[in-house]
Write a protein that holds these residues in place. Structure first.
Motif, PDB file in Angstrom:
ATOM      1  N   LEU A   1       0.833  -1.208   0.000  1.00  0.00           N
ATOM      2  CA  LEU A   1       0.000   0.000   0.000  1.00  0.00           C
ATOM      3  C   LEU A   1       0.865   1.254   0.000  1.00  0.00           C
ATOM      4  CD1 LEU A   1      -2.722  -1.080   2.597  1.00  0.00           C
ATOM      5  CD2 LEU A   1      -2.848  -1.144   0.097  1.00  0.00           C
ATOM      6  N   ALA A   2       1.947   1.252   0.764  1.00  0.00           N
ATOM      7  CA  ALA A   2       2.827   2.422   0.836  1.00  0.00           C
ATOM      8  C   ALA A   2       3.447   2.724  -0.511  1.00  0.00           C
ATOM      9  CB  ALA A   2       3.910   2.192   1.887  1.00  0.00           C
ATOM     10  N   ASP A   3       3.899   1.677  -1.213  1.00  0.00           N
ATOM     11  CA  ASP A   3       4.536   1.893  -2.514  1.00  0.00           C
ATOM     12  C   ASP A   3       3.529   2.311  -3.576  1.00  0.00           C
ATOM     13  OD1 ASP A   3       6.888   1.242  -1.321  1.00  0.00           O
ATOM     14  OD2 ASP A   3       7.060  -0.761  -2.195  1.00  0.00           O
ATOM     15  N   GLY A   4       2.262   1.991  -3.331  1.00  0.00           N
ATOM     16  CA  GLY A   4       1.229   2.460  -4.247  1.00  0.00           C
ATOM     17  C   GLY A   4       0.867   3.913  -4.005  1.00  0.00           C
ATOM     18  N   ALA A   5       1.184   4.419  -2.819  1.00  0.00           N
ATOM     19  CA  ALA A   5       0.834   5.801  -2.474  1.00  0.00           C
ATOM     20  C   ALA A   5       2.001   6.764  -2.614  1.00  0.00           C
ATOM     21  CB  ALA A   5       0.313   5.861  -1.037  1.00  0.00           C
ATOM     22  N   SER A   6       3.237   6.232  -2.663  1.00  0.00           N
ATOM     23  CA  SER A   6       4.400   7.113  -2.730  1.00  0.00           C
ATOM     24  C   SER A   6       5.541   6.390  -3.428  1.00  0.00           C
ATOM     25  CB  SER A   6       4.820   7.530  -1.313  1.00  0.00           C
ATOM     26  OG  SER A   6       5.880   8.459  -1.372  1.00  0.00           O
ATOM     27  N   HIS A   7       6.684   7.088  -3.513  1.00  0.00           N
ATOM     28  CA  HIS A   7       7.868   6.487  -4.125  1.00  0.00           C
ATOM     29  C   HIS A   7       8.512   5.491  -3.164  1.00  0.00           C
ATOM     30  CE1 HIS A   7       7.714   9.227  -7.500  1.00  0.00           C
ATOM     31  NE2 HIS A   7       7.664  10.259  -6.675  1.00  0.00           N
ATOM     32  N   GLN A   8       9.288   4.560  -3.732  1.00  0.00           N
ATOM     33  CA  GLN A   8       9.959   3.552  -2.925  1.00  0.00           C
ATOM     34  C   GLN A   8      11.243   4.074  -2.289  1.00  0.00           C
ATOM     35  OE1 GLN A   8      10.491  -0.105  -5.087  1.00  0.00           O
ATOM     36  NE2 GLN A   8       8.400  -0.126  -5.861  1.00  0.00           N
TER      37      GLN A   8
ATOM     38  N   VAL B   1      29.050  -1.584  21.543  1.00  0.00           N
ATOM     39  CA  VAL B   1      27.912  -0.885  20.957  1.00  0.00           C
ATOM     40  C   VAL B   1      27.304  -1.748  19.854  1.00  0.00           C
ATOM     41  CG1 VAL B   1      27.203   1.085  19.545  1.00  0.00           C
ATOM     42  CG2 VAL B   1      28.777   1.417  21.469  1.00  0.00           C
ATOM     43  N   ILE B   2      25.994  -1.958  19.934  1.00  0.00           N
ATOM     44  CA  ILE B   2      25.243  -2.547  18.834  1.00  0.00           C
ATOM     45  C   ILE B   2      24.555  -1.381  18.141  1.00  0.00           C
ATOM     46  CG2 ILE B   2      23.403  -4.143  18.191  1.00  0.00           C
ATOM     47  CD1 ILE B   2      24.053  -5.607  20.879  1.00  0.00           C
ATOM     48  N   TYR B   3      25.021  -1.064  16.937  1.00  0.00           N
ATOM     49  CA  TYR B   3      24.571   0.160  16.268  1.00  0.00           C
ATOM     50  C   TYR B   3      23.473  -0.176  15.271  1.00  0.00           C
ATOM     51  CZ  TYR B   3      24.856   5.008  14.967  1.00  0.00           C
ATOM     52  OH  TYR B   3      24.547   6.336  14.796  1.00  0.00           O
ATOM     53  N   HIS B   4      22.337   0.494  15.427  1.00  0.00           N
ATOM     54  CA  HIS B   4      21.170   0.217  14.593  1.00  0.00           C
ATOM     55  C   HIS B   4      20.916   1.350  13.603  1.00  0.00           C
ATOM     56  CE1 HIS B   4      16.711   0.280  13.829  1.00  0.00           C
ATOM     57  NE2 HIS B   4      17.065  -0.918  13.402  1.00  0.00           N
ATOM     58  N   THR B   5      20.751   0.983  12.363  1.00  0.00           N
ATOM     59  CA  THR B   5      20.379   1.969  11.342  1.00  0.00           C
ATOM     60  C   THR B   5      19.112   1.501  10.637  1.00  0.00           C
ATOM     61  OG1 THR B   5      21.747   0.913   9.633  1.00  0.00           O
ATOM     62  CG2 THR B   5      22.771   2.652  10.948  1.00  0.00           C
ATOM     63  N   VAL B   6      18.450   2.438   9.983  1.00  0.00           N
ATOM     64  CA  VAL B   6      17.240   2.153   9.220  1.00  0.00           C
ATOM     65  C   VAL B   6      17.585   2.225   7.738  1.00  0.00           C
ATOM     66  CG1 VAL B   6      14.901   2.925   8.674  1.00  0.00           C
ATOM     67  CG2 VAL B   6      15.742   3.057  11.022  1.00  0.00           C
ATOM     68  N   LYS B   7      17.126   1.261   6.991  1.00  0.00           N
ATOM     69  CA  LYS B   7      17.449   1.196   5.571  1.00  0.00           C
ATOM     70  C   LYS B   7      17.008   2.469   4.849  1.00  0.00           C
ATOM     71  CE  LYS B   7      17.512  -2.199   1.883  1.00  0.00           C
ATOM     72  NZ  LYS B   7      17.071  -3.556   1.476  1.00  0.00           N
ATOM     73  N   PHE B   8      17.923   3.006   4.054  1.00  0.00           N
ATOM     74  CA  PHE B   8      17.716   4.228   3.264  1.00  0.00           C
ATOM     75  C   PHE B   8      17.622   5.492   4.123  1.00  0.00           C
ATOM     76  CE2 PHE B   8      15.535   1.066   0.335  1.00  0.00           C
ATOM     77  CZ  PHE B   8      16.668   0.878  -0.430  1.00  0.00           C
ATOM     78  N   CYS B   9      18.191   5.437   5.334  1.00  0.00           N
ATOM     79  CA  CYS B   9      18.281   6.645   6.165  1.00  0.00           C
ATOM     80  C   CYS B   9      19.755   6.944   6.394  1.00  0.00           C
ATOM     81  CB  CYS B   9      17.576   6.436   7.500  1.00  0.00           C
ATOM     82  SG  CYS B   9      17.757   7.843   8.637  1.00  0.00           S
ATOM     83  N   ASP B  10      20.180   8.156   6.049  1.00  0.00           N
ATOM     84  CA  ASP B  10      21.605   8.492   6.104  1.00  0.00           C
ATOM     85  C   ASP B  10      22.045   9.092   7.433  1.00  0.00           C
ATOM     86  OD1 ASP B  10      22.051   7.645   3.512  1.00  0.00           O
ATOM     87  OD2 ASP B  10      21.569   9.594   2.647  1.00  0.00           O
ATOM     88  N   TYR B  11      21.133   9.625   8.223  1.00  0.00           N
ATOM     89  CA  TYR B  11      21.522  10.380   9.413  1.00  0.00           C
ATOM     90  C   TYR B  11      22.502   9.611  10.298  1.00  0.00           C
ATOM     91  CZ  TYR B  11      18.077  14.117   8.739  1.00  0.00           C
ATOM     92  OH  TYR B  11      17.384  15.189   8.265  1.00  0.00           O
ATOM     93  N   TYR B  12      22.152   8.367  10.607  1.00  0.00           N
ATOM     94  CA  TYR B  12      22.947   7.621  11.579  1.00  0.00           C
ATOM     95  C   TYR B  12      24.132   6.902  10.952  1.00  0.00           C
ATOM     96  CZ  TYR B  12      19.666   8.933  15.134  1.00  0.00           C
ATOM     97  OH  TYR B  12      18.922   9.680  16.006  1.00  0.00           O
ATOM     98  N   ASP B  13      24.149   6.759   9.638  1.00  0.00           N
ATOM     99  CA  ASP B  13      25.318   6.170   8.983  1.00  0.00           C
ATOM    100  C   ASP B  13      26.562   7.021   9.224  1.00  0.00           C
ATOM    101  OD1 ASP B  13      24.438   3.771   7.946  1.00  0.00           O
ATOM    102  OD2 ASP B  13      23.583   4.703   6.171  1.00  0.00           O
TER     103      ASP B  13
END
Length: 550
Positions: A33-40, A225-237
């Motif tokens: 549904l998300a990809d149908g409403a916006s860009h991937q 440290v176990i470092y967690h990032t979210v796919k396609f998010c640059d802030y924490y990289d």
């Protein structure tokens, strides 16, 4: 009930209206549904939040303009119009006097907006009561601990980490570290004092000056440290890369907000914990003086495609080994592999003093009192076979790993492929079926290549489509096979770059038997690979060594 996603959300403000706030944690199976409403190209969290809202309803929701992706989600949900109360909070990117005044006005506007919507009256008494000790700054840890750092973490990940970690785990992610102090001052400047309290938290990475985050990683009791990032998010990289340069013991986990692959997740976490000084395996170095010299020690590697067993005697000699297909039942395969090895050695099961299991099935085969990750076991086995080894390249049926060792054989860093099977043994199996070949012949066929063919897709399914297209173009089988091997080597090259790997290199796992893949990887490394006599038993060998060392 108000739902929110960001630690800067003024939950105490809503308490002043007598309304409870809960953090929304989307976990979805797909983004249809998300990809149908916006860009991937939205970040994984934003896509998951949008999917969750479109699937289950938006409800009363407060968003914070953390990034363009959240703004886009707000625009879509606003246009959809099914939320009784939807608000996008304008958060400053710094904590200055001017920013506090501006944010105070924003908080006042939010209060007015909610009062108009709900018909409720704001109570300063209820507002002040909301600042319980749980919301104040947490006390500094008084014992060794691990930190979950980085971007917002799903609850499932946090629970998995807490289950595995032998030390206390502190949630220092942008949602776990919320700490808002009771604002001081008169009623006339209530909103400005509250704005200062919200902005005075440990800054998240979207702030202009995130230097206040240093207090998290500079605690002397922090062990890793176990470092967690979210796919396609640059802030924490950016922060992860900077911390990596400081030699802080750390591993990285990336989330796409779909259910995680539990085997890979647990392996990553446990392998990292095994490298830490306070939590690593305490093994001896062949302490056999008081040991029954007739005793034997077993290592079993329960993998996705093969189950391997190794038997050692008290003198650290391999006396037998076996490699069999895993089949549908990991436990039965483990017992069968062990029985074959015992038969080869002419020994009985009762003579085994200790057994250690490794591989994805290590917790389910009931073959050993101790389970150790294949990262540690492959490293130990490789270093035992050749102490020159500094990098192990293990390509198995389900995943690919690059493991760095120091001069003592200790694991210093490792990386694994993510959920995708591209670049693994499973990938080659699928491509062989498409080409109507025996996978064992691919290395031999590769020798006859003439034309360079590129398989560009990172996804196994798309790569298969490319192969079908190349077949339709009448490309030679040898050229297609060579292109597939180059594709595997390219993915391994990316893992090597992430660990800054250096020689000497050893290749383990079933794919190591494929000479075409070996040649392609050697082109990437610029030096020959060390190949064990039986590359599939390296993990089981490491497990047996750990069993021997106690």
């Amino acid at each position: 009930m108000i739902q929110y996603i960001c630690k800067y959300t003024p939950v105490e403000l809503f308490a002043g209206f007598g309304v409870e706030c809960i953090r929304r944690e989307p976990l979805v199976n797909s983004f249809e549904l998300a990809d149908g409403a916006s860009h991937q190209n939205l970040c994984a969290f934003s896509r998951a939040l949008l999917e969750d809202c479109l699937q289950n309803g938006t409800g009363e929701l407060i968003l914070v303009n953390c990034c363009d992706s959240i703004r886009r989600v707000y625009d879509i949900l606003k246009e959809k119009g099914d939320s009784p109360f939807l608000y996008l909070l304008d958060l400053p990117r710094c904590d200055t006097t001017c920013a506090r005044k501006r944010f105070a006005l924003e908080l006042e506007r939010l209060a007015d907006s909610y009062a108009a919507y709900s018909g409720r009256a704001f109570s300063a008494a209820r507002f002040h009561t909301a600042f319980s000790p749980a919301h104040s700054s947490p006390a500094s840890p008084t014992q060794p601990y691990l930190s979950l750092l980085g971007a917002r973490a799903p609850q499932a990940l946090l629970e998995a980490l807490q289950h595995c970690a032998p030390l206390p785990l502190q949630n220092d992610t942008c949602t776990g570290g919320r700490s808002v102090s009771l604002p001081t001052g008169s009623a006339d400047n209530l909103w400005e004092a509250y704005a200062a309290a919200l902005l005075g938290q440990t800054p998240c990475m979207r702030m202009t000056d995130p230097s206040g985050r240093r207090r998290i990683t500079e605690n002397p009791r922090l062990r890793g440290v176990i470092y967690h990032t979210v796919k396609f998010c640059d802030y924490y990289d950016y922060e992860y890369s900077a911390l990596k340069q400081e030699q802080i013991p750390m591993t990285k986990i990336e989330t796409d907000y779909t259910p995680p692959a539990p085997g890979q997740l647990v392996t990553r976490i446990e392998a990292f914990l095994e490298t830490l000084p306070d939590t690593s395996l305490q093994t001896g170095e062949g302490e056999t003086n008081n040991m029954d010299q007739t005793a034997i020690f077993a290592g079993i590697d329960s993998g996705s495609t093969s189950t391997n067993a190794v038997l050692l005697d008290a003198g650290r000699h391999i006396i037998a080994s076996s490699v069999i297909p895993t089949g549908a039942r990991a436990g039965e395969s483990a017992q069968k592999a062990l029985a074959i090895a015992l038969q080869q050695a002419g020994r009985r099961k009762e003579e085994i003093l200790r057994t250690v299991a490794t591989g994805y099935g290590r917790s389910h085969i009931g073959a050993g009192r101790q389970g150790v990750t294949e990262i540690t076991c492959h490293a130990k086995g490789a270093f035992f076979l050749d102490p020159r080894v500094r990098t192990v390249i293990d390509i198995g049926g389900q995943d690919s790993k690059v493991i760095r060792l120091d001069e003592t054989g200790r694991v210093t860093d490792f990386v694994m492929n993510d959920k995708c099977a591209a670049g693994t043994g499973r990938f080659l199996d699928m491509m062989a079926r498409t080409l109507e070949l025996e996978v064992s012949r691919m290395g031999e066929i590769d020798r006859g290549w003439k034309e360079a063919v590129t398989i560009s897709s990172m996804c196994t399914v798309f790569a298969e489509s490319e192969v079908v297209s190349l077949i339709a173009q009448n490309k030679r089988t040898a050229d297609i096979v060579h292109g597939l091997h180059q594709s595997v080597a390219t993915k391994i090259g990316a893992l090597l770059a992430r660990t800054k790997a250096a020689g000497a290199y050893m290749m383990t796992g079933g794919v190591a038997k494929n000479e075409g893949v070996r040649r392609a990887i050697e082109e990437k490394t610029g030096e020959p690979l060390i190949l064990p006599e039986e590359p599939q038993i390296c993990g089981a060998l490491g497990a047996a060594l750990i069993a021997l060392e106690g």
